[in-house]
Design an enzyme around this catalytic site. Structure first.
Site, PDB file in Angstrom:
ATOM      1  NE  ARG A  40      -1.101   2.771   2.747  1.00 60.68           N
ATOM      2  CZ  ARG A  40      -0.695   3.768   3.339  1.00 60.68           C
ATOM      3  NH1 ARG A  40      -0.791   4.815   2.590  1.00 60.68           N
ATOM      4  NH2 ARG A  40      -0.157   4.035   4.327  1.00 60.68           N
ATOM      5  CB  CYS A 265       4.508  10.742   1.612  1.00 59.90           C
ATOM      6  SG  CYS A 265       3.091  11.724   2.053  1.00 59.90           S
TER       7      CYS A 265
END
Length: 324
Positions: A40, A265
């Site tokens: 993920r 991120c």
């Protein structure tokens, strides 16, 4: 010799008489749970879409390696994270090993409901210790995000589904700079009080050092039991393993990591990958800490996903043991 040097010499003599294993294990946990976030957090901002069958095979290989928790996918809007648009297919395609849990990320009630419908038995929610990061990442303030989580917490209690909480930017923010430890403690306490069984403290942009980690954990441990804490370190400045070791010495026994060091991120410019699972396992086993994880099989999983992505592994252990 000066007084300081005499003290150092005396300390060296005292330590020399103790076996290394005693020193290493003096204040470390006997067992560490590794939470694998590669499928993920690792893949979410890959530019090209990773085929669903590759994601499924990766998750199965990681489960075969003995990883007890694998974050499988994210139930966010495909508009925001296109890479996770196959979340239902992934959840239906994985093998579901009996000793492995497969939490998924759910930003709101809609995501939670879709996750449960696809067979998810555990979910994660994510907030931040930085107002600006919260606005950029989940498009609302910290307080608004906590209100959104309350809906998920209520629904999860009714469905008897455990919820893990993430706090981002615990050691620094790309927009605000330094983050005050008390702010991290405040958000972590609220999430724990709402019913999150575990709080993962994320150094999202990898700027933290062992000193900062110690200060931040000291503040959080005053309001949340250490048994309910995990650390999630990025290796942007090469500090991840050092930061994890400090956390272990302070009593934390849950560590998030990503196979092959995948991930960053999408909302934190320049954040390099998560700490590599291979490197964490290598360090933990060297300290005599039990993980239940087969390092060779994790390396195989890392090789598989790196071949699929056509890139080199960010794991130092993978690089050192590679025959290429």
């Amino acid at each position: 010799l000066g007084r300081g040097q005499h003290k150092m010499a005396a300390l060296a003599r005292a330590l020399a008489g103790r076996p290394l294993s005693t020193l290493a294990n003096a204040s470390l946990p006997k067992h560490v749970k590794i939470v694998e976030v590669g499928p993920r957090d690792g893949l979410q901002n890959e530019k090209s879409v990773v085929p669903t069958e590759v994601k499924i095979r990766l998750i199965d290989m990681l489960a075969e390696a003995g990883l007890p928790v694998i974050e499988a996918t994210s139930f966010v809007s495909p508009k925001w994270v296109p890479q996770m648009s196959d979340q239902v297919e992934v959840m239906q395609g994985i093998r579901r090993f009996p000793n492995c849990r497969y939490p998924v990320l759910t930003p709101n009630l809609k995501g939670f409901q879709a996750a449960v419908a696809s067979g998810a038995q555990e979910v994660s929610i994510f907030g931040a210790a930085s107002e600006l990061f919260s606005k950029k990442n989940i498009n609302c303030s910290i307080d608004e995000s906590l209100q959104r989580f309350q809906e998920v917490m209520t629904a999860s209690k009714e469905a008897n589904i455990p919820v893990r909480g993430y706090v981002s930017c615990v050691l620094g923010c790309p927009y605000e700079g330094k983050v005050v430890p008390d702010k991290v403690a405040e958000v972590a306490k609220k999430m724990y009080s709402m019913g999150c069984y575990e709080i993962s403290l994320g150094d999202t942009i990898g700027v933290g050092t062992p000193g900062g980690m110690q200060q931040m954990l000291s503040a959080v441990m005053r309001v949340v039991p250490v048994e309910a804490l995990a650390v999630h370190c990025h290796d942007t400045y090469g500090q991840a393993l050092a930061n994890i070791l400090i956390a272990l010495q302070m009593g934390v026994s849950v560590v998030d990591s990503s196979v092959a060091g995948l991930g960053g991120c999408p909302y934190a410019q320049g954040a390099s990958g998560n700490v590599a699972t291979e490197d964490v396992v290598y360090m933990l086993h060297g300290l005599g800490i039990h993980t239940g994880v087969d390092l060779k099989k994790v390396l195989d999983a890392g090789s598989f996903i790196c071949r699929s992505l056509n890139r080199k592994s960010s794991s130092k252990v993978a690089q050192a043991t590679s025959k290429l």
